[in-house]
Enzyme design. Structure first.
Site, mmCIF file in Angstrom:
data_model
loop_
_atom_site.group_PDB
_atom_site.id
_atom_site.type_symbol
_atom_site.label_atom_id
_atom_site.label_comp_id
_atom_site.label_asym_id
_atom_site.label_seq_id
_atom_site.Cartn_x
_atom_site.Cartn_y
_atom_site.Cartn_z
ATOM 1 C CG HIS A 191 -0.344 -0.278 2.512
ATOM 2 N ND1 HIS A 191 0.546 0.611 3.086
ATOM 3 C CD2 HIS A 191 -0.441 -1.323 3.374
ATOM 4 C CE1 HIS A 191 0.945 0.140 4.250
ATOM 5 N NE2 HIS A 191 0.369 -1.042 4.451
ATOM 6 C CG HIS A 217 4.187 -1.705 1.986
ATOM 7 N ND1 HIS A 217 2.834 -1.934 1.994
ATOM 8 C CD2 HIS A 217 4.732 -2.579 2.864
ATOM 9 C CE1 HIS A 217 2.577 -2.923 2.839
ATOM 10 N NE2 HIS A 217 3.700 -3.323 3.386
ATOM 11 C CB CYS A 243 0.900 -8.462 18.454
ATOM 12 S SG CYS A 243 0.164 -7.747 16.955
ATOM 13 C CB CYS A 282 4.036 -6.821 15.948
ATOM 14 S SG CYS A 282 3.127 -5.285 16.048
ATOM 15 C CB CYS A 336 -0.840 -4.775 19.206
ATOM 16 S SG CYS A 336 0.453 -4.069 18.222
ATOM 17 C CG HIS A 362 -1.204 -5.040 14.269
ATOM 18 N ND1 HIS A 362 0.116 -5.055 14.669
ATOM 19 C CD2 HIS A 362 -1.200 -5.047 12.915
ATOM 20 C CE1 HIS A 362 0.892 -5.094 13.592
ATOM 21 N NE2 HIS A 362 0.123 -5.085 12.518
ATOM 22 C CE LYS A 416 1.268 1.387 10.462
ATOM 23 N NZ LYS A 416 1.592 0.236 11.299
ATOM 24 C CE LYS A 464 -4.352 -7.963 3.447
ATOM 25 N NZ LYS A 464 -4.511 -9.138 4.296
#
Ligand SMILES: [Zn+2]
Length: 504
Positions: A18, A21, A128, A131, A145, A148, A295, A298
């Site tokens: 995305h 990246h 997690c 991660c 997390c 996440h 942020k 995904k």
């Protein structure tokens, strides 16, 4: 030639790339291209992190083998990076034999050099899977997390191999404070210093009986923890442990996201210290691309399609927008409106319009041949000052500052055309003044082709060749920026560099 070895983080093979990246890859590529321009012997590494448990899940969901899955993902990522004109010299995948060899060798070297640094223990904690990491209390908010918030943390207890990370706290603090190991920007360095001051716990570096990964040396029931394995890619890509790997190592720059600085600025250098291997010189931790304040990721469900972003105005425009507007330091926002505004103002009306007007006047008044004038106009002086400001910014990895310097010169050059009005000079028969104006404009285009090339490599190359220079000379053109050697060049009018959007 000084060597410059730079790397990006390697990406998980569990979903399409995305914009987050893309920012990292494009920023690192911009730095690689700039260092090449300055004459460094650049080696630029990118790659894939293929051993995570998320890979196994994704492969299962898609009813393919993990190998077939990571092959597919690697091809997808590589295709996007080619479209975005990434100029990486190497591409490492952690499933490659060279990486297995490097990982095993580093663990064995640690065991030889500091046998007490690896030991067996019990680990109990909240894991997690996003991660691939046990989370410390400070990394957990509302039971989730921080990175996440939609994933459940999994209570996990197992017998693992541990690395004596705590031993390296004082040494790391000293290396970071003295600048021998640089962590930039300062906000990230301060975070790492605070983390070190709070003390370090020893970490688990293996997982029990995982199917997909690198067996722990001497203990086949254990698999090397995926993060420990992933970090070693930077070293295994140099050919380590084969002799000669020091031709590239130590890395001059690791470019990573701000969320993984603990791995790159604490765990990784501690592993290297333990093995007696030189530390990377610098870690640069960029911010995140945000979409309406969240942020881009995904799992957070906010991803904008990277393909759509590339197709909207072309790859150069996306590169420019990410580095100029979103930035490579703090978090920055991506919105379609802002992207369209920047495209029209900076690229179509700014850079593209300047190139097309200047080259059209050269064609009209001098049959495309750049006159041999020896004047130094105000715009020449602006150009010299711009090169200096640009160099200062780019040397400090201030990519936004570099783009600002170059595009500030674009604005000055467009203003120069309005003020000098070459068409009026032609009408009045002022041939000497017209030569000076057209020569000045050709010099500014030359400088802009060079300065913009790390940002918009495709269009910079089109402009460069329109000025009558061979393609391969653009990469070596830095030396000519003091007084661009354009006199006598046969120019031609290029395609429209940045067409005005029709339906935006
Ligand atoms: Zn997480």
């Amino acid at each position: 030639m000084p060597k410059f070895y730079l790397t990006t983080a390697i990406d998980y093979s569990n979903g399409d790339p995305h914009l987050g990246h893309a920012l990292e890859k494009v920023g690192a590529d911009c730095i690689a291209r700039y260092r090449r321009l300055r004459g460094d012997d650049v080696w630029f590494l990118m790659g894939m992190d293929e051993h995570s448990q998320a890979v196994l899940q994704a492969a299962e969901q898609n009813r393919v083998t993990p190998t077939a899955w990571v092959d597919r993902m690697a091809a997808t990522f590589e295709d996007y990076w080619r479209r975005l004109e990434c100029s990486n010299d190497d591409w490492i995948r952690t499933t490659e034999p060279r990486h297995h060899r490097g990982t095993t060798a580093l663990l064995e070297q640690i065991a030889r050099a500091n046998p007490d640094d690896l030991f067996v223990g019990e680990y109990e904690g909240l894991y997690c899977f996003g991660c691939e990491e046990f989370k410390q209390p400070a990394q957990i908010v509302n039971g989730h997390c921080i990175e996440h918030p939609t994933l459940e943390l999994v209570p996990t207890k197992e017998r693992n191999h541990f690395f004596r990370l705590s031993r390296y706290r004082d040494r790391l603090l000293e290396l970071i404070r003295s600048g021998e190991f640089r962590v930039e920007p300062a906000i990230r360095r301060n975070e790492i210093v605070r983390l070190l001051e709070d003390g370090l716990q020893d970490i688990s570096v293996s997982r029990y009986r995982q199917q997909w990964g690198i067996p722990f040396p001497g203990d086949p029931e254990q698999t090397v923890y995926v993060w420990f394995d992933a970090l070693i890619n930077y070293l295994s890509a140099t050919g380590y442990p084969e002799p000669g790997y020091e031709r590239l190592w130590p890395a001059d720059l690791h470019v990573v996201g701000k969320g993984i600085t603990r791995f790159h600025c604490v765990i990784w250098p501690a592993m290297l210290l333990s093995a007696g291997i030189a530390l990377p010189r610098e870690v640069w931790a960029h911010g995140y691309v945000q979409w309406e304040g969240t942020k881009m990721s995904k799992s957070a469900g906010t991803a904008v399609s990277l393909g759509e972003a590339i197709d909207r105005h072309g790859p150069d425009a996306l590169r420019y927008f990410l580095l100029r507007e979103v930035g490579f330091e703090a978090d920055g926002n991506f919105t379609w409106d802002r992207f369209d505004e920047r495209y029209t103002a900076d690229l179509a009306d700014g850079f593209g319009n300047l190139a097309s007007r200047a080259l059209a006047m050269l064609a009209k008044y001098r049959d495309g041949v750049v006159p041999a004038d020896t004047t130094a106009t105000s715009l020449d002086r602006d150009g010299t000052a711009t090169v200096a400001a640009y160099g200062r910014a780019m040397d400090a990895f201030d990519l936004r500052g570099g783009a600002e310097a170059a595009w500030d010169l674009v604005a000055k050059a467009n203003l120069y055309i309005q003020q000098v009005a070459p068409w009026a000079l032609a009408k009045a028969g002022k041939e000497v003044e017209l030569d000076a104006a057209l020569g000045t404009l050709a010099r500014v285009l030359h400088r802009l082709a060079v300065l913009s090339s790390p940002f918009i490599p495709g269009k910079a190359q089109v402009l460069w060749q329109s000025l009558g220079f061979p393609a391969e000379e653009l990469g070596r053109a830095w030396g000519g920026l003091a007084r661009p050697p354009v006199a006598g060049r046969a120019t031609n009018k290029p395609e429209v560099l940045f067409p005005k959007p029709t339906s935006v």
